[in-house]
Design an enzyme around this catalytic site. Structure first.
Site, PDB file in Angstrom:
ATOM      1  N   GLU A 145       0.819  -1.211   0.000  1.00 45.45           N
ATOM      2  CA  GLU A 145       0.000   0.000   0.000  1.00 45.45           C
ATOM      3  C   GLU A 145       0.853   1.262   0.000  1.00 45.45           C
ATOM      4  OE1 GLU A 145      -0.880   2.112   2.950  1.00 45.45           O
ATOM      5  OE2 GLU A 145       0.737   1.198   4.072  1.00 45.45           O
ATOM      6  N   HIS A 167      -8.998  -2.650  10.722  1.00 52.64           N
ATOM      7  CA  HIS A 167      -7.847  -1.871  11.188  1.00 52.64           C
ATOM      8  C   HIS A 167      -7.045  -2.628  12.242  1.00 52.64           C
ATOM      9  CE1 HIS A 167      -9.571   1.276   8.826  1.00 52.64           C
ATOM     10  NE2 HIS A 167     -10.694   1.202   9.514  1.00 52.64           N
ATOM     11  N   ALA A 191      -6.817  -5.739  12.434  1.00 53.32           N
ATOM     12  CA  ALA A 191      -6.221  -6.904  11.768  1.00 53.32           C
ATOM     13  C   ALA A 191      -4.736  -6.718  11.519  1.00 53.32           C
ATOM     14  CB  ALA A 191      -6.946  -7.181  10.456  1.00 53.32           C
ATOM     15  N   GLN A 200      -2.897  -4.237  12.942  1.00 53.52           N
ATOM     16  CA  GLN A 200      -2.255  -3.743  14.160  1.00 53.52           C
ATOM     17  C   GLN A 200      -1.888  -4.875  15.127  1.00 53.52           C
ATOM     18  OE1 GLN A 200      -4.941  -0.716  15.680  1.00 53.52           O
ATOM     19  NE2 GLN A 200      -4.916   0.355  13.726  1.00 53.52           N
ATOM     20  N   HIS A 240      -3.187  -3.134   3.699  1.00 54.36           N
ATOM     21  CA  HIS A 240      -2.426  -2.773   4.896  1.00 54.36           C
ATOM     22  C   HIS A 240      -1.928  -4.029   5.611  1.00 54.36           C
ATOM     23  CE1 HIS A 240      -3.878   1.446   4.820  1.00 54.36           C
ATOM     24  NE2 HIS A 240      -2.860   1.665   5.620  1.00 54.36           N
TER      25      HIS A 240
END
Length: 353
Positions: A10, A295, A297, A299, A321
């Protein structure tokens, strides 16, 4: 020196932040090139430059390329990570100030400080609730409680709210050392079933705006979520901040997991529309039956890579990401990350060290 291509996947700031965290933890020198090449304004923005300087401060790293807009950085740790009292202000990284997200700086230094000998206290100043980054509310109500399950003990206290474009927010972070003679000291996490939804909690917040605005956001959110047969409680608040700002922040508490969603106020965006944005995201996630939001996932990958045992969790979406972060972690040789695109299961197997 580990060479990392910042344009991979990304092509954003996450490549940089993960690399900085792991360089500080492992002591490995790194060179990152093509930093944020996938962005409209490539190179180090204020929050990224602050993350670089924060990571350097905690391990006495030698830097080359640490300038606003730079697309190349060399980072050579000079010591193991040192616990202590630190202050980092995103507004100092760019002439004219910045509302760059303090939460991105926090996520860069949190795990290195948690793995250091001794406790730390960090003051962070800048944007606390801004777009394209986790809000401080998300950090407090979702990220840190989930990391606590893995052995990370940290708390945040919001002193002032900071919105785009003025910033001016402040967050206090306290990090307890999780070493305690255990190496590695973190636990893996297993999250394949989230269990039943227990409640949705919400905060409808404004600063320097009339009190009817948070109430309107709260009322719209309650109506939408109650229509969907969800148990919900939303608090309307006027809080301290240097400039006008508004947002609605929702946390879904399931038996085994937490997930967070937000809508941020903008000019010509009604209070009701802000609430609808957050509610639509939550309802979409709720329909997936996954325990881990998109999100969280990516982190969770870094603490899972540093744990003493395998982690396995099911995600709502396999994002770019997530796969980008997995590739960066694997470059350091700390863990194998396997992502099942069909079942949406992430498995992280730390290497023996």
């Amino acid at each position: 020196m580990i060479e990392i291509d910042g344009s991979y996947g990304e092509g954003g700031g996450q490549v940089l932040r993960t690399s900085l965290s792991l360089a500080a933890i492992t002591g490995e020198p790194i060179r990152i090139y093509n930093i944020r090449a996938g962005r409209k304004k490539p190179g180090l923005a204020a929050q990224h430059l602050t993350s670089v300087r924060a990571a350097a401060a905690i391990c006495h790293a030698k830097l080359r390329g640490d300038a606003f807009g730079s697309m190349m950085l060399e980072f050579t740790p000079g010591s193991s990570v040192q616990a202590g009292n630190y202050t980092f202000d995103v507004s100092e990284a760019r002439e004219g100030g910045s509302a760059g997200a303090v939460t991105l700086v926090l996520q860069t230094i949190l795990l290195p400080l948690a793995l250091a000998d001794g406790d730390s206290q960090v003051t962070l100043r800048g944007g606390t609730h801004v777009a394209f980054s986790p809000s401080t509310t998300y950090i407090e109500q979702v990220y840190l409680p989930m990391l606590q399950q893995m052995g990370v003990e940290a708390q945040v206290k919001l002193g002032a709210w900071g919105w785009y474009p003025q910033g001016g927010g402040e967050v206090q972070l306290r990090v307890s050392s999780c070493r305690g003679g255990v190496s590695p000291p973190l636990n893996g996490i297993k999250l394949l079933d989230r269990g039943d939804l227990q409640q949705v909690r919400g905060l409808a917040v404004v600063t320097e705006l009339p009190a009817n605005i948070p109430q309107r956001m709260a009322n719209r959110a309650k109506n939408l979520l109650q229509e969907a047969k969800l148990k919900v409680a939303v608090q309307a608040l006027r809080e301290k901040g240097i400039a006008p700002g508004a947002g609605l922040f929702l946390t879904a508490k399931y038996k085994n997991s937490l997930a967070g969603f937000a809508g941020l106020g903008e000019k010509r965006l009604s209070s009701e529309k802000v609430a609808e944005i957050a509610c639509e995201e939550l309802l979409k996630f709720h329909q997936t039956s996954a325990p881990v939001d998109e999100h969280l996932a990516d982190q969770l990958l870094l603490p899972a890579a540093l744990a003493s045992e395998k982690s396995e969790y099911r995600v709502a979406e396999v994002s770019l990401h997530l796969t980008t972060n997995a590739a960066v972690i694997e470059q350091f040789g700390l863990a194998r990350v396997m992502v099942d695109d069909v079942e949406k299961i992430v498995a992280v197997e730390p290497m023996i060290r």
